[in-house]
Motif scaffolding. Structure first.
Motif: not given
Length: 149
Positions: A46, A49-52, A54, A56-57
Motif C-alpha cells: 500500500r 498515506a494513500h486513502e483509496g 479519497q 488525502p488528509i
C-alpha cells in the motif's frame, strides 16, 4: 488434574486458515483476496498515506501561516545567567566555540545576549548578536562586546 490434562477452554482456539492450498480447503482459487487489482497481486504494498482515491488528509486540512526561509534562529543567553555559567563551566570569554565545547549550544548555533538580569563581574563576549540593554550592562561592568559575522 495433572499438567498433561490441561486444555484451553472450549471455543478459545481456532483452526488456522490455510490460504492457497487448493479448492478443497475452502480457501483456494483467489485465496480470500477477491478478484483482480493490486491488492490481489503478490508483492503488493500500500502506498504510504494513500486513502483509496479519497482526498488525502494533507490536502484536506487548510494551510495557515507563513514560514520565513530567511529567519535566523539564535540561542539566547541572558546577562543574569552569565555569572552562573562562568562559575559552573569556568568560562571567562563567551564565544560560540567555548559554549559549544561546554555543551551549551550545538556547533552551528548562533548566540545572542539579552539584557535580562544583572552583571557584576567583567567578561568579554564574541557573539553573533547583542541587545542594546545587554551591551550597556556588559560595558558598565567593564566587559567587552564583539559582534561576529
Amino acid at each position: 488434574m495433572k499438567l498433561h490434562e490441561l486444555r484451553p477452554a472450549k471455543g478459545a482456539t481456532h483452526k488456522v486458515k490455510r490460504i492457497g492450498r487448493g479448492d478443497g480447503s475452502g480457501h483456494g482459487g483467489t485465496s480470500t483476496k477477491g478478484t483482480k487489482g493490486g491488492q490481489s497481486r503478490t508483492g503488493y504494498k500500500r502506498k504510504m498515506a494513500h486513502e483509496g482515491g479519497q482526498m488525502p488528509i494533507q490536502r484536506r486540512i487548510p494551510k495557515r501561516g507563513f514560514n520565513n526561509i530567511h529567519r535566523v534562529e539564535y540561542k539566547i543567553i541572558n546577562v543574569g545567567q552569565v555569572e552562573q555559567l562562568a562559575e559552573k563551566y569556568g568560562i571567562t570569554e563567551f564565544t560560540p566555540e567555548n559554549l559549544y565545547i561546554n555543551g551549551l549550544i550545538a556547533q552551528n548555533d548562533k548566540v545572542k545576549v539579552l539584557g535580562n538580569g544583572e552583571l557584576k563581574s567583567k567578561f568579554s563576549f564574541k557573539v553573533n548578536a547583542v541587545s542594546e540593554k545587554a551591551k550597556a550592562t556588559i560595558e558598565a561592568a567593564g566587559g567587552t562586546v564583539e559582534i561576529l559575522k
